[in-house]
Design an enzyme around this catalytic site. Structure first.
Site, PDB file in Angstrom:
ATOM      1  N   ARG A  32       0.884  -1.174   0.000  1.00  0.00           N
ATOM      2  CA  ARG A  32       0.000   0.000   0.000  1.00  0.00           C
ATOM      3  C   ARG A  32       0.913   1.213   0.000  1.00  0.00           C
ATOM      4  O   ARG A  32       1.715   1.390   0.930  1.00  0.00           O
ATOM      5  CB  ARG A  32      -0.920  -0.001   1.216  1.00  0.00           C
ATOM      6  CG  ARG A  32      -1.607   1.327   1.430  1.00  0.00           C
ATOM      7  CD  ARG A  32      -2.754   1.268   2.407  1.00  0.00           C
ATOM      8  NE  ARG A  32      -3.907   0.638   1.803  1.00  0.00           N
ATOM      9  CZ  ARG A  32      -5.161   0.772   2.243  1.00  0.00           C
ATOM     10  NH1 ARG A  32      -5.423   1.523   3.295  1.00  0.00           N
ATOM     11  NH2 ARG A  32      -6.167   0.178   1.637  1.00  0.00           N
ATOM     12  N   HIS A  81      -7.135   1.175  -6.670  1.00  0.00           N
ATOM     13  CA  HIS A  81      -7.405   0.314  -5.506  1.00  0.00           C
ATOM     14  C   HIS A  81      -8.027  -0.979  -6.053  1.00  0.00           C
ATOM     15  O   HIS A  81      -9.207  -1.273  -5.851  1.00  0.00           O
ATOM     16  CB  HIS A  81      -8.347   1.018  -4.525  1.00  0.00           C
ATOM     17  CG  HIS A  81      -8.365   0.427  -3.149  1.00  0.00           C
ATOM     18  ND1 HIS A  81      -7.619  -0.689  -2.811  1.00  0.00           N
ATOM     19  CD2 HIS A  81      -9.030   0.789  -2.021  1.00  0.00           C
ATOM     20  CE1 HIS A  81      -7.829  -0.982  -1.545  1.00  0.00           C
ATOM     21  NE2 HIS A  81      -8.679  -0.098  -1.035  1.00  0.00           N
ATOM     22  N   GLN A 125      -9.967  -3.606  -3.889  1.00  0.00           N
ATOM     23  CA  GLN A 125     -11.303  -3.130  -3.517  1.00  0.00           C
ATOM     24  C   GLN A 125     -12.292  -3.410  -4.649  1.00  0.00           C
ATOM     25  O   GLN A 125     -13.414  -3.885  -4.420  1.00  0.00           O
ATOM     26  CB  GLN A 125     -11.239  -1.625  -3.223  1.00  0.00           C
ATOM     27  CG  GLN A 125     -12.568  -1.019  -2.842  1.00  0.00           C
ATOM     28  CD  GLN A 125     -13.041  -1.486  -1.478  1.00  0.00           C
ATOM     29  OE1 GLN A 125     -12.290  -1.437  -0.521  1.00  0.00           O
ATOM     30  NE2 GLN A 125     -14.281  -1.940  -1.389  1.00  0.00           N
ATOM     31  N   ASP A 137     -17.004   7.747  -1.988  1.00  0.00           N
ATOM     32  CA  ASP A 137     -15.774   7.574  -1.208  1.00  0.00           C
ATOM     33  C   ASP A 137     -15.455   8.927  -0.568  1.00  0.00           C
ATOM     34  O   ASP A 137     -16.059   9.955  -0.919  1.00  0.00           O
ATOM     35  CB  ASP A 137     -14.643   7.104  -2.139  1.00  0.00           C
ATOM     36  CG  ASP A 137     -13.343   6.772  -1.395  1.00  0.00           C
ATOM     37  OD1 ASP A 137     -13.378   6.605  -0.162  1.00  0.00           O
ATOM     38  OD2 ASP A 137     -12.287   6.703  -2.066  1.00  0.00           O
ATOM     39  N   CYS A 157     -16.278   2.110  -0.045  1.00  0.00           N
ATOM     40  CA  CYS A 157     -15.145   1.231   0.281  1.00  0.00           C
ATOM     41  C   CYS A 157     -14.810   1.259   1.760  1.00  0.00           C
ATOM     42  O   CYS A 157     -14.185   0.333   2.267  1.00  0.00           O
ATOM     43  CB  CYS A 157     -13.930   1.635  -0.543  1.00  0.00           C
ATOM     44  SG  CYS A 157     -13.448   3.355  -0.299  1.00  0.00           S
ATOM     45  N   ARG A 204     -13.753  -8.401   0.757  1.00  0.00           N
ATOM     46  CA  ARG A 204     -12.308  -8.170   0.604  1.00  0.00           C
ATOM     47  C   ARG A 204     -11.553  -9.455   0.941  1.00  0.00           C
ATOM     48  O   ARG A 204     -10.588  -9.828   0.268  1.00  0.00           O
ATOM     49  CB  ARG A 204     -11.845  -7.034   1.532  1.00  0.00           C
ATOM     50  CG  ARG A 204     -12.421  -5.650   1.211  1.00  0.00           C
ATOM     51  CD  ARG A 204     -11.913  -5.123  -0.123  1.00  0.00           C
ATOM     52  NE  ARG A 204     -10.463  -5.082  -0.151  1.00  0.00           N
ATOM     53  CZ  ARG A 204      -9.710  -4.076   0.325  1.00  0.00           C
ATOM     54  NH1 ARG A 204     -10.289  -3.010   0.836  1.00  0.00           N
ATOM     55  NH2 ARG A 204      -8.389  -4.114   0.243  1.00  0.00           N
TER      56      ARG A 204
HETATM   57  N1  NVA Z   1      -9.728   6.953  -1.637  1.00  0.00           N
HETATM   58  C1  NVA Z   1      -9.405   6.501  -0.299  1.00  0.00           C
HETATM   59  C2  NVA Z   1      -9.665   5.047  -0.188  1.00  0.00           C
HETATM   60  C3  NVA Z   1      -9.401   4.453   1.171  1.00  0.00           C
HETATM   61  C4  NVA Z   1      -9.659   2.979   1.232  1.00  0.00           C
HETATM   62  C5  NVA Z   1      -7.953   6.808   0.006  1.00  0.00           C
HETATM   63  O1  NVA Z   1      -7.110   6.623  -0.864  1.00  0.00           O
HETATM   64  O2  NVA Z   1      -7.681   7.258   1.114  1.00  0.00           O
HETATM   65  N1   CP Z   2     -11.363   0.034   1.941  1.00  0.00           N
HETATM   66  C1   CP Z   2     -10.116  -0.050   2.426  1.00  0.00           C
HETATM   67  O1   CP Z   2      -9.150  -0.287   1.699  1.00  0.00           O
HETATM   68  O2   CP Z   2     -10.010   0.139   3.758  1.00  0.00           O
HETATM   69  P1   CP Z   2      -8.655   0.339   4.570  1.00  0.00           P
HETATM   70  O3   CP Z   2      -8.065   1.655   4.141  1.00  0.00           O
HETATM   71  O4   CP Z   2      -9.043   0.321   6.010  1.00  0.00           O
HETATM   72  O5   CP Z   2      -7.720  -0.779   4.222  1.00  0.00           O
END
Ligand code: NVA
Ligand code: CP
Length: 314
Positions: free
Chosen positions: A111, A138, A141, A233, A273, A301
């Site tokens: 990540r 992502h 997801q 989101d 998400c 997930r």
């Molecule tokens: N768009 C959000 C998704 C989190 C799962 C982010 O990147 O923070």
């Molecule tokens: N939806 C998702 O990826 O959640 P987290 O950021 O908690 O991993």
């Protein structure tokens, strides 16, 4: 019998990595969704599948769902995981991190802030690299989201999916994954926060090939009208939190509230998400309503990522 049932071989993913959604072919995604369903209904059948395998989790950003579901997926498949947090290149170049991990593990789940980090890890790693969220995508997801929609509606082709909010990583993976499976996608963002135009162009090509449509608009009502699923989101993704005040002004009018949701089809579901900011991008009433499937998405997930790991490593 569905693909991935015990008597049918698990398809090995052709691409070396899952760096973005398009590293899986359309056929591979369909197989993965079938396999995810099998894994969900008979988890014990796969309890030894990753015995003796170790997977490194490198997280530059916080996580609840992604970290917990990858750690549990690996454990429930019989494998081991090792988690590290912090900037991947804080102590040494990414190319060295990738080559170290390649000597100890059978896959790297990362990540990251920048998609370039995923690409550099993938270029230097000799084991598969999985994108667990970057600034651009992502994809894990989106796999769980497709599984959730398929469970709810039975088939994906011809569904109408509306996404309202920031033209971000989640929107990008959603439009790529959904259009290629025949889902009609409408994305409504403020003019200042559109989706990436190269990714839109890719999704247009996928939509044309699958017979689906892709609409990019600034009008949330136009996107939501008649939709089977309404997705949103956060307005400020991880790494852009300092822009929140400016973003709040731009996103006024893009909240999924009961009035906007009422324009969707009567059986429409609400998707997010997570994590969600109640009464910012979605009202408490909508996310807590019986039509909200956010925890089905979160559960899936686990199953979708198990299927992904099986297809990468079996
Ligand atoms: N768009 C959000 C998704 C989190 C799962 C982010 O990147 O923070
Ligand atoms: N939806 C998702 O990826 O959640 P987290 O950021 O908690 O991993």
């Amino acid at each position: 019998m569905p693909a991935g049932a015990s008597s049918e071989p698990i398809l090995k993913i052709a691409a070396p990595d899952f760096a973005s959604d398009l590293d899986l072919s359309g056929d591979e995604v369909v197989h993965l969704l079938d396999l995810a369903g099998q894994v969900k209904s008979a988890p014990a059948r796969y309890g030894e599948a990753l015995r003796g395998r170790s997977i490194g989790l490198l997280f530059e950003k916080p996580s609840l769902r992604t970290r917990v579901t990858f750690e549990l997926a690996i454990k429930q498949l019989g494998g081991d995981s090792v988690f590290t947090s912090g900037m991947i290149d804080a102590r040494e170049p990414r190319k060295d991190v990738a080559r170290n991990l390649s000597r100890w593990t059978q896959a790297i789940v990362a990540r990251v802030f920048s998609q370039k980090t995923i690409e550099e890890l993938a270029a230097w790693s000799s084991v598969p690299v999985v994108n667990a969220l970057s600034d651009l995508y992502h994809p894990c997801q989106a796999l769980a989201d497709m599984q959730t929609l398929r469970e709810r509606f039975g088939a994906l082709r011809g569904l109408n999916l509306a996404y309202v909010g920031d033209g971000n990583n989640v929107a990008h993976s959603l439009m790529l994954s959904a259009t290629r499976l025949g889902v009609n996608v409408a994305i409504a963002t403020p003019p200042e926060y559109p989706p990436n135009k190269d990714i839109v162009a890719e999704a247009e090509g996928l939509a044309a090939a699958s017979g689906a449509s892709l609409k990019i608009t600034t009008d949330p009502r136009e996107a939501v009208a008649g939709a089977n699923a309404v997705y949103t989101d956060v307005w400020a993704s991880m790494g852009t939190e300092h822009e929140i005040e400016k973003r709040h002004r731009a996103f006024r009018g893009y909240q999924v509230d009961e009035a906007l949701f009422s324009l969707a089809a009567p059986e429409a579901v609400f998707m997010h998400c997570l994590p969600a900011h109640r009464d910012e991008e979605v009202t408490d009433a909508v996310i807590e309503s019986p039509r909200s499937v956010v925890f089905e998405q979160a559960e899936n997930r686990l199953h979708a990522q198990k299927a992904l790991l099986l297809m990468l490593l079996e």
